[in-house]
Design a protein around this motif. Structure first.
Motif, mmCIF file in Angstrom:
data_model
loop_
_atom_site.group_PDB
_atom_site.id
_atom_site.type_symbol
_atom_site.label_atom_id
_atom_site.label_comp_id
_atom_site.label_asym_id
_atom_site.label_seq_id
_atom_site.Cartn_x
_atom_site.Cartn_y
_atom_site.Cartn_z
ATOM 1 N N UNK A 59 0.804 -1.230 0.000
ATOM 2 C CA UNK A 59 0.000 0.000 0.000
ATOM 3 C C UNK A 59 0.834 1.276 0.000
ATOM 4 N N UNK A 60 2.103 1.168 0.460
ATOM 5 C CA UNK A 60 2.978 2.338 0.503
ATOM 6 C C UNK A 60 4.037 2.295 -0.595
ATOM 7 N N UNK A 61 3.806 1.477 -1.610
ATOM 8 C CA UNK A 61 4.777 1.335 -2.686
ATOM 9 C C UNK A 61 5.045 2.635 -3.416
ATOM 10 N N UNK A 62 6.231 2.732 -4.009
ATOM 11 C CA UNK A 62 6.612 3.976 -4.680
ATOM 12 C C UNK A 62 6.038 4.087 -6.086
ATOM 13 N N UNK A 63 5.592 2.963 -6.663
ATOM 14 C CA UNK A 63 4.970 2.970 -7.989
ATOM 15 C C UNK A 63 3.617 2.278 -7.909
ATOM 16 N N UNK A 64 2.639 2.889 -8.555
ATOM 17 C CA UNK A 64 1.286 2.329 -8.556
ATOM 18 C C UNK A 64 0.938 1.781 -9.933
ATOM 19 N N UNK A 65 0.390 0.573 -9.932
ATOM 20 C CA UNK A 65 -0.266 0.027 -11.123
ATOM 21 C C UNK A 65 -1.766 0.083 -10.871
ATOM 22 N N UNK A 66 -2.493 0.692 -11.779
ATOM 23 C CA UNK A 66 -3.949 0.710 -11.701
ATOM 24 C C UNK A 66 -4.486 -0.202 -12.794
ATOM 25 N N UNK A 67 -5.368 -1.125 -12.414
ATOM 26 C CA UNK A 67 -6.010 -1.983 -13.410
ATOM 27 C C UNK A 67 -7.506 -1.699 -13.436
ATOM 28 N N UNK A 68 -8.034 -1.446 -14.628
ATOM 29 C CA UNK A 68 -9.481 -1.372 -14.855
ATOM 30 C C UNK A 68 -9.885 -2.734 -15.410
ATOM 31 N N UNK A 69 -10.805 -3.408 -14.721
ATOM 32 C CA UNK A 69 -11.080 -4.803 -15.070
ATOM 33 C C UNK A 69 -12.555 -5.142 -14.913
ATOM 34 N N UNK A 70 -12.908 -6.294 -15.462
ATOM 35 C CA UNK A 70 -14.271 -6.829 -15.383
ATOM 36 C C UNK A 70 -14.150 -8.320 -15.064
ATOM 37 N N UNK A 71 -14.956 -8.804 -14.142
ATOM 38 C CA UNK A 71 -14.853 -10.210 -13.728
ATOM 39 C C UNK A 71 -15.259 -11.196 -14.821
ATOM 40 N N UNK A 72 -15.907 -10.719 -15.883
ATOM 41 C CA UNK A 72 -16.251 -11.617 -16.990
ATOM 42 C C UNK A 72 -15.284 -11.484 -18.165
ATOM 43 N N UNK A 73 -14.252 -10.671 -17.996
ATOM 44 C CA UNK A 73 -13.286 -10.451 -19.074
ATOM 45 C C UNK A 73 -12.244 -11.571 -19.080
ATOM 46 N N UNK A 74 -12.177 -12.373 -20.148
ATOM 47 C CA UNK A 74 -11.214 -13.477 -20.175
ATOM 48 C C UNK A 74 -9.764 -13.001 -20.154
ATOM 49 N N UNK A 75 -9.509 -11.826 -20.715
ATOM 50 C CA UNK A 75 -8.144 -11.306 -20.731
ATOM 51 C C UNK A 75 -7.721 -10.838 -19.333
ATOM 52 N N UNK A 76 -8.688 -10.336 -18.558
ATOM 53 C CA UNK A 76 -8.400 -9.961 -17.163
ATOM 54 C C UNK A 76 -8.032 -11.201 -16.357
ATOM 55 N N UNK A 77 -8.731 -12.289 -16.620
ATOM 56 C CA UNK A 77 -8.442 -13.540 -15.921
ATOM 57 C C UNK A 77 -7.051 -14.058 -16.294
ATOM 58 N N UNK A 78 -6.727 -13.922 -17.566
ATOM 59 C CA UNK A 78 -5.441 -14.416 -18.043
ATOM 60 C C UNK A 78 -4.273 -13.641 -17.455
ATOM 61 N N UNK A 208 8.134 -1.347 -17.750
ATOM 62 C CA UNK A 208 7.284 -0.166 -17.607
ATOM 63 C C UNK A 208 7.423 0.439 -16.212
ATOM 64 N N UNK A 209 7.537 -0.423 -15.198
ATOM 65 C CA UNK A 209 7.730 0.050 -13.821
ATOM 66 C C UNK A 209 9.064 0.798 -13.706
ATOM 67 N N UNK A 210 10.103 0.239 -14.318
ATOM 68 C CA UNK A 210 11.410 0.908 -14.287
ATOM 69 C C UNK A 210 11.337 2.279 -14.958
ATOM 70 N N UNK A 211 10.624 2.351 -16.085
ATOM 71 C CA UNK A 211 10.452 3.634 -16.770
ATOM 72 C C UNK A 211 9.663 4.610 -15.905
#
Length: 222
Positions: A59-78, A208-211
């Motif tokens: 929660x206090x990490x220096x870099x944030x990844x935000x994911x927009x997702x849907x529980x029925x999305x097969x690519x989100x599951x993958x 991407x995180x390094x960038x």
């Protein structure tokens, strides 16, 4: 509305991965005509620090990844195990999960019930159970899956009813933000100050995180 400057992520040019640098501005410094709902929904705090969106990783990490997702999305599951690997390998990343239920009524039901599970400290268990669930989701399947994950479904439904306005407001903010960014489907990601359409491999996420860390160090996005 904020402007964006397109650029390639260094190290990923071979994959021709186009990302967009997010020129975050605060309401205090933006011109008056740019202030308002559109500006607010894309502010740095709104995108990265909405306290109502669940956070995995550090929660206090220096870099944030935000994911927009849907529980029925097969690519989100993958891509879910890929994200798990990323936050397990890098202990200084915070993963913000933003429900964007766009694939029908079961998606909305799943998002609301999982968010309600946080009131019994079962959000992560509920999320992980549904994000790997294979097959078509129905309310009955969702209830059964969450129960098997240790969620008290009856309590979750009661908590959902009691907190419906707050949960609906969160989903509305997430949807307005995704649309303001021009997103067309799930999953999509913000990594630091970079917008990344679609999924990456674990190694590409790490690049991407390094960038993003380099951009933060260089003062980009301020």
């Amino acid at each position: 509305m904020k402007s964006f400057a397109k650029r390639y992520v260094p190290g990923l040019a071979a994959a021709v991965l186009v990302v967009t640098f997010l020129a975050f501005e605060s309401a205090q410094t933006a011109p008056a005509q740019e202030q308002g709902a559109a500006s607010d929904v894309l502010s740095k705090d709104a995108v990265l620090r909405d306290a109502d969106n669940p956070v995995l990783g550090n929660p206090k990490g220096d870099i944030t990844i935000v994911e927009y997702f849907d529980y029925q999305c097969p690519y989100c599951k993958k891509i879910s195990p890929v994200l798990d690997q990323v936050i397990n390998d890098d202990k200084n990343v915070r993963l913000v999960l933003k429900d964007w239920p766009i694939l029908g009524d079961p998606s909305g039901y799943a998002a609301r019930l999982v968010l309600a599970a946080k009131y019994q400290n079962k959000y992560e268990a509920a999320h992980r159970a549904l994000i790997i669930k294979v097959g078509r989701l129905t309310e009955a399947v969702i209830d059964e899956t969450l129960a098997q994950a240790g969620v008290d479904v009856t309590k979750a439904k009661a908590d959902l009813a009691a907190n419906k306005a707050k949960i609906d407001a969160l989903l509305k903010r997430n949807s307005e933000q995704a649309q303001a960014f021009g997103f067309r489907g799930t999953p999509v990601f913000i990594v630091g100050t970079f917008r990344i359409p679609g999924g990456l491999t674990a190694e590409q996420f790490k690049l991407a995180i390094a960038d993003a860390r380099k951009a933060a160090k260089d003062g980009a996005g301020k």
